[in-house]
Design an enzyme around this catalytic site. Structure first.
Site, PDB file in Angstrom:
ATOM      1  N   GLY A  12       0.680  -1.136  -0.008  1.00  0.00           N
ATOM      2  CA  GLY A  12      -0.013   0.122  -0.048  1.00  0.00           C
ATOM      3  C   GLY A  12       0.919   1.507  -0.017  1.00  0.00           C
ATOM      4  N   SER A  13       2.287   1.209  -0.507  1.00  0.00           N
ATOM      5  CA  SER A  13       2.767   2.466  -0.714  1.00  0.00           C
ATOM      6  C   SER A  13       2.185   3.638  -1.477  1.00  0.00           C
ATOM      7  CB  SER A  13       4.293   2.468  -0.751  1.00  0.00           C
ATOM      8  OG  SER A  13       4.404   2.145  -2.369  1.00  0.00           O
ATOM      9  N   ASN A  14       1.591   3.110  -2.427  1.00  0.00           N
ATOM     10  CA  ASN A  14       1.007   4.095  -3.379  1.00  0.00           C
ATOM     11  C   ASN A  14      -0.259   4.610  -2.619  1.00  0.00           C
ATOM     12  OD1 ASN A  14       2.060   4.593  -6.397  1.00  0.00           O
ATOM     13  ND2 ASN A  14       2.268   2.131  -5.971  1.00  0.00           N
ATOM     14  N   LEU A  85      -4.999  -7.098  -7.516  1.00  0.00           N
ATOM     15  CA  LEU A  85      -4.711  -8.101  -8.640  1.00  0.00           C
ATOM     16  C   LEU A  85      -5.988  -8.762  -9.172  1.00  0.00           C
ATOM     17  CD1 LEU A  85      -1.426  -9.842  -7.131  1.00  0.00           C
ATOM     18  CD2 LEU A  85      -1.782  -7.727  -8.644  1.00  0.00           C
ATOM     19  N   ILE A  88     -11.514  -6.583 -12.588  1.00  0.00           N
ATOM     20  CA  ILE A  88     -12.558  -5.953 -12.190  1.00  0.00           C
ATOM     21  C   ILE A  88     -13.870  -6.420 -13.130  1.00  0.00           C
ATOM     22  CG2 ILE A  88     -13.580  -3.462 -11.995  1.00  0.00           C
ATOM     23  CD1 ILE A  88     -11.338  -3.963 -10.253  1.00  0.00           C
ATOM     24  N   ASN A 102      -5.832   2.360 -13.147  1.00  0.00           N
ATOM     25  CA  ASN A 102      -5.073   1.378 -12.561  1.00  0.00           C
ATOM     26  C   ASN A 102      -3.797   1.909 -12.941  1.00  0.00           C
ATOM     27  OD1 ASN A 102      -3.916  -1.070 -11.458  1.00  0.00           O
ATOM     28  ND2 ASN A 102      -3.527  -1.737 -13.765  1.00  0.00           N
ATOM     29  N   HIS A 104       0.267   0.682 -13.625  1.00  0.00           N
ATOM     30  CA  HIS A 104       1.090  -0.555 -13.770  1.00  0.00           C
ATOM     31  C   HIS A 104       2.446  -0.335 -14.026  1.00  0.00           C
ATOM     32  CE1 HIS A 104       1.357  -4.644 -15.553  1.00  0.00           C
ATOM     33  NE2 HIS A 104       2.298  -4.215 -16.656  1.00  0.00           N
ATOM     34  N   ASP A 145      -4.944  -4.683 -18.006  1.00  0.00           N
ATOM     35  CA  ASP A 145      -4.027  -3.757 -18.565  1.00  0.00           C
ATOM     36  C   ASP A 145      -4.378  -3.290 -20.137  1.00  0.00           C
ATOM     37  OD1 ASP A 145      -2.700  -4.110 -16.322  1.00  0.00           O
ATOM     38  OD2 ASP A 145      -1.590  -5.813 -17.110  1.00  0.00           O
TER      39      ASP A 145
HETATM   40  C1  GRF Z   1       2.840  -1.075  -7.787  1.00  0.00           C
HETATM   41  O1  GRF Z   1       4.193  -1.306  -8.365  1.00  0.00           O
HETATM   42  C2  GRF Z   1       1.655  -1.060  -8.925  1.00  0.00           C
HETATM   43  O2  GRF Z   1       2.254  -0.728 -10.060  1.00  0.00           O
HETATM   44  C3  GRF Z   1       1.257  -2.310  -9.091  1.00  0.00           C
HETATM   45  O3  GRF Z   1       1.497  -2.893  -7.594  1.00  0.00           O
HETATM   46  C4  GRF Z   1       2.313  -2.088  -6.962  1.00  0.00           C
HETATM   47  C5  GRF Z   1       1.689  -1.710  -5.439  1.00  0.00           C
HETATM   48  O4  GRF Z   1       2.846  -1.458  -4.880  1.00  0.00           O
HETATM   49  N1  GRF Z   1      -0.105  -2.428  -9.799  1.00  0.00           N
HETATM   50  P1  GRF Z   1       2.291  -0.723  -3.327  1.00  0.00           P
HETATM   51  O5  GRF Z   1       1.329  -1.548  -2.732  1.00  0.00           O
HETATM   52  O6  GRF Z   1       1.664   0.581  -3.673  1.00  0.00           O
HETATM   53  O7  GRF Z   1       3.420  -0.406  -2.662  1.00  0.00           O
END
Ligand code: GRF
Length: 195
Positions: A12-14, A85, A88, A102, A104, A145
């Site tokens: 969940g870093s994003n 993953l 949808i 999304n 990628h 994708d």
């Molecule tokens: C990211 O690299 C994104 O591109 C992919 O999954 C990863 C999620 O990373 N779809 P995080 O959990 O947000 O660190």
């Protein structure tokens, strides 16, 4: 104020960057974290930032109402997939046309599709001897994708790269661009009434 739901199943870093980016925004906020993996790191992030969570189950997601009523009840108007993953289901796509995006970790249309996620993407990029990789932000349709690409940016791939070093470089790009692109999309879109 628009309510964003972030769908994530990993660390969940994003998701964290997006929550932080919109924390003081007048435009939007992350109103819900949707996750299919109890125990995923993203749930701890949600709890740290006091963002409500919804744990979803396969049967209901794929073969029942796809949780659309819950999303509508929480007045979610935009869905961001960040490390989610599962495919949808069409019910959800129909309820949120052009409102699901999304990210990628490669330059689509290369290195996308079913099974291409996480370090598998970076392994394939390195094995093919690519000189560059990057990120792709795209709309979600019913094929993995393949929705319309909204934004891409590249980074170099060096001879010394391992999947881990490349992943770290790509992650940096994601963190730097994803929240800003979401903001742009939200400020462009008119008031949205989900079906
Ligand atoms: C990211 O690299 C994104 O591109 C992919 O999954 C990863 C999620 O990373 N779809 P995080 O959990 O947000 O660190």
């Amino acid at each position: 104020m628009k309510n964003i739901a972030v769908f994530a199943s990993g660390t969940g870093s994003n998701a964290k960057k997006i929550i932080e980016y919109f924390k003081n925004s007048l435009l939007a906020r992350v109103a819900l974290i949707v996750c299919n993996k109890p125990g995923a790191g993203v749930l701890e992030i949600a709890s740290n930032y006091k963002v409500p969570t919804l744990i979803i189950e396969k049967e209901r997601f794929f073969h029942d109402d796809a949780y659309v009523p819950q999303l509508l009840e929480k007045q979610i108007s935009f869905i961001v997939l960040a490390g989610f993953l599962w495919k949808i289901p069409s019910k959800l796509i129909a309820a949120y046309p052009e409102k699901i995006i999304n990210i990628h970790p490669a330059l689509l249309p290369k290195y996308g599709g079913k099974g291409m996620y996480g370090s598998k993407v970076h392994e394939a990029v390195i094995a093919a001897g690519e000189l560059e990789s990057g990120i792709s932000i795209h709309f979600v349709n019913e094929v993995y994708d393949e929705g319309r690409i909204i934004f891409q940016v590249s980074c170099p791939v060096t001879k010394e790269d391992t999947p881990e070093t490349l992943a770290a470089r790509v992650h940096e790009l994601e963190h730097a661009h994803f929240p800003r692109i979401i903001e742009e999309l939200l400020s462009e879109s008119n008031e949205f009434n989900p079906a």
